[in-house]
Design a protein around this motif. Structure first.
Motif, PDB file in Angstrom:
ATOM      1  N   LEU A 207      39.276  51.717  36.350  1.00  0.00           N
ATOM      2  CA  LEU A 207      39.662  50.621  35.457  1.00  0.00           C
ATOM      3  C   LEU A 207      39.505  49.267  36.143  1.00  0.00           C
ATOM      4  O   LEU A 207      39.116  48.278  35.509  1.00  0.00           O
ATOM      5  N   LYS A 210      35.983  48.276  36.079  1.00  0.00           N
ATOM      6  CA  LYS A 210      35.588  47.977  34.698  1.00  0.00           C
ATOM      7  C   LYS A 210      36.113  46.624  34.254  1.00  0.00           C
ATOM      8  O   LYS A 210      35.424  45.865  33.565  1.00  0.00           O
ATOM      9  N   TRP A 211      37.345  46.304  34.624  1.00  0.00           N
ATOM     10  CA  TRP A 211      38.019  45.118  34.094  1.00  0.00           C
ATOM     11  C   TRP A 211      37.740  43.838  34.866  1.00  0.00           C
ATOM     12  O   TRP A 211      37.796  42.748  34.314  1.00  0.00           O
TER      13      TRP A 211
END
Length: 350
Positions: A207, A210-211
């Motif tokens: 994550l 991704k973020w």
């Protein structure tokens, strides 16, 4: 003191350090460092500090002052320049001293570490009491030293935008941090906990990539590494000497001064905490060692409140910033409030 005795004390300290490293580093301290690093890099300090200005209603400025330590990840040393900045730039003595008292006490690292090592009752009491009583300190200081008409300036900020997904990663990291404790309370074996926890780490990493951009991740890792370098050596020294203290200090002496739950024992604990210099987190292993020797829960909370808020160097700087009269009033209030809070907590949990 013979050489054999010195060698024995060193071996005791090393054993204490070994036990600490085995029990607390992987699933407790490292996730807490990553969480604090994320807060320091991905949450905008400017977006918090702007609420101390003249444009903010008092109920907003006091509320933000009381809880912003969680988002700013400051310790007892780094809070002083922030306090000086907001005080000199027009925050008013009330919100400024609320921030000064609360911010180091509710440092996310300190709260998590206190709960893990000293128990969730003391961790929760430390956070709740610091937030509640910091407002009381600020209101008393405002009553004593702010006139009916007080000119407060706007605080200039630079409009730094908070990073996207900062709240989401905060929640994910909190989950990673508390998961081992929850699984342990459910009776899961360490191996099972580890097998569940590792995929959680993998999901967190996925994550994060991704973020966040490469620059944001570099900033986050940089802040985390800075905290590790700054805190870990002193923390390990604290654990080492705390292990020795358990052997050296007579239980009778500790029990006599800070055992039980009298107003005197809480006052002694508050004053001792105020004059001692605790680097971030080092107060926890020291208080843990003292509890093994008979320190009561009330005096433990009193030292947890007064210790991070004050130290001899801190008091000198505070007096220079606010002036001796205001500075000594603030210092006296912190010691008094820590004493009374410790006593009440001790009564509740005896």
């Amino acid at each position: 003191m013979t050489l054999d005795y010195i060698t024995y004390l060193i071996s005791v300290g090393l054993q204490s350090l070994q036990e600490y490293l085995a029990l607390h580093v992987l699933m407790c301290l490292l996730p807490a460092f990553f969480l604090a690093g994320a807060i320091a890099s991905l949450f905008s300090k400017e977006s918090v500090l702007k609420f101390f200005g003249a444009d903010a209603p008092k109920y907003v400025s006091y509320t933000v002052a009381a809880v912003s330590g969680c988002l700013l990840a400051v310790c007892s040393c780094t809070v002083l320049p922030l306090f000086a900045g907001i005080y000199k730039r027009g925050a008013g003595i009330g919100p400024a001293t609320t921030f000064l008292f609360s911010a180091p006490a509710i440092n996310i690292l300190a709260i998590v570490y206190t709960a893990k090592i000293l128990g969730y009752d003391l961790g929760a009491a430390r956070a709740f009491t610091a937030i509640l009583l910091s407002v009381l300190v600020g209101l008393i200081m405002a009553f004593l030293y702010e006139g009916k008409v007080t000119e407060r300036k706007s605080i200039k900020t630079f409009g730094e935008e908070e990073h996207k997904h900062s709240v989401e990663i905060f929640v994910v990291l909190i989950a990673v941090l508390i998961a081992p404790e929850l699984m342990s309370s459910w009776g899961w074996k360490y191996t099972t906990q580890f097998l569940v926890w590792i995929p959680m780490l993998g999901l967190t990493a996925l994550l994060s990539f991704k973020w966040f951009s490469k620059e944001e991740l570099e900033s986050w890792m940089g802040e985390t590494w800075f905290l590790i370098k700054q805190i870990t050596p002193l923390l390990l020294l604290g654990v080492f000497f705390a292990g020795i203290a358990v052997v050296v200090l007579p239980k009778e002496l500790v029990a006599a001064f800070v055992g039980g739950n009298s107003l005197t024992s809480n006052f002694i604990s508050s004053v001792a905490g105020a004059f001692m210099y605790f680097s971030t987190l080092t107060e926890v292993p020291i208080i843990k060692a003292l509890t093994l020797l008979g320190m009561g829960k009330g005096p433990s909370l009193a030292m947890l409140l007064a210790g991070p808020a004050l130290s001899l160097p801190n008091m000198i700087v505070i007096n220079r910033i606010m002036g001796t009269k205001k500075g000594m009033s603030y210092i006296s209030l912190v010691v008094l409030i820590a004493t009374v809070s410790g006593y009440i907590f001790g009564v509740m949990f005896v």
